[in-house]
Design a protein around this motif. Structure first.
Motif, PDB file in Angstrom:
ATOM      1  N   UNK A  12      -3.036   7.726  -9.298  1.00 26.69           N
ATOM      2  CA  UNK A  12      -4.268   6.972  -9.118  1.00 26.69           C
ATOM      3  C   UNK A  12      -4.125   5.573  -9.704  1.00 26.69           C
ATOM      4  N   UNK A  13      -4.448   4.576  -8.892  1.00 22.27           N
ATOM      5  CA  UNK A  13      -4.382   3.179  -9.311  1.00 22.27           C
ATOM      6  C   UNK A  13      -5.748   2.554  -9.100  1.00 22.27           C
ATOM      7  N   UNK A  14      -6.243   1.854 -10.104  1.00 23.82           N
ATOM      8  CA  UNK A  14      -7.542   1.200  -9.949  1.00 23.82           C
ATOM      9  C   UNK A  14      -7.424  -0.027  -9.056  1.00 23.82           C
ATOM     10  N   UNK A  15      -6.257  -0.646  -9.063  1.00 20.17           N
ATOM     11  CA  UNK A  15      -6.066  -1.835  -8.243  1.00 20.17           C
ATOM     12  C   UNK A  15      -6.980  -2.984  -8.647  1.00 20.17           C
ATOM     13  N   UNK A  16      -7.682  -2.835  -9.751  1.00 15.59           N
ATOM     14  CA  UNK A  16      -8.661  -3.833 -10.172  1.00 15.59           C
ATOM     15  C   UNK A  16      -7.979  -4.929 -10.979  1.00 15.59           C
ATOM     16  N   UNK A  17      -7.997  -6.133 -10.454  1.00 16.67           N
ATOM     17  CA  UNK A  17      -7.410  -7.277 -11.129  1.00 16.67           C
ATOM     18  C   UNK A  17      -8.029  -8.539 -10.560  1.00 16.67           C
ATOM     19  N   UNK A  18      -9.013  -9.073 -11.261  1.00 18.79           N
ATOM     20  CA  UNK A  18      -9.669 -10.298 -10.808  1.00 18.79           C
ATOM     21  C   UNK A  18      -9.218 -11.461 -11.661  1.00 18.79           C
ATOM     22  N   UNK A  19      -8.575 -12.419 -11.046  1.00 18.22           N
ATOM     23  CA  UNK A  19      -8.146 -13.624 -11.763  1.00 18.22           C
ATOM     24  C   UNK A  19      -8.542 -14.887 -11.003  1.00 18.22           C
ATOM     25  N   UNK A  20      -9.366 -14.733  -9.978  1.00 23.14           N
ATOM     26  CA  UNK A  20      -9.731 -15.887  -9.144  1.00 23.14           C
ATOM     27  C   UNK A  20     -11.136 -16.401  -9.454  1.00 23.14           C
TER      28      UNK A  20
END
Length: 84
Positions: A12-20
């Motif tokens: 399971x991967x959250x894939x959550x990565x906000x850098x924009x």
């Protein structure tokens, strides 16, 4: 560590990565989805809680390492291969 072990891991991967830029709580929570990801590679290192999977290994060096928390592993299968 024996790096001759190749595994197929579903996790399971959250894939959550906000850098924009800044996001509202609503934007973040509504777009966050868990995904089952498949990874194949050499077991480069392992601890009680983690599994390090590498694309390529040479002695104590590795390239393309994925760190997976064991609590996120859905399934794991050791693959058989033949050295030529």
């Amino acid at each position: 560590m024996n790096t001759d072990i190749i595994v197929y891991v579903r996790w399971l991967d959250s894939g959550l990565s906000y850098t924009d830029g800044w996001k509202s709580r609503e934007e973040i929570v509504s777009s966050a989805k868990l995904a089952i990801v498949s990874t194949v590679g050499f077991v480069f290192h392992e601890t009680e809680d983690t599994l390090y999977i590498a694309l390529s290994v040479h002695g104590n060096d590795a390239y393309g390492v994925q760190l997976i928390a064991k609590q996120n592993i859905v399934s794991i299968q050791t693959l058989k291969y033949e050295v030529f």
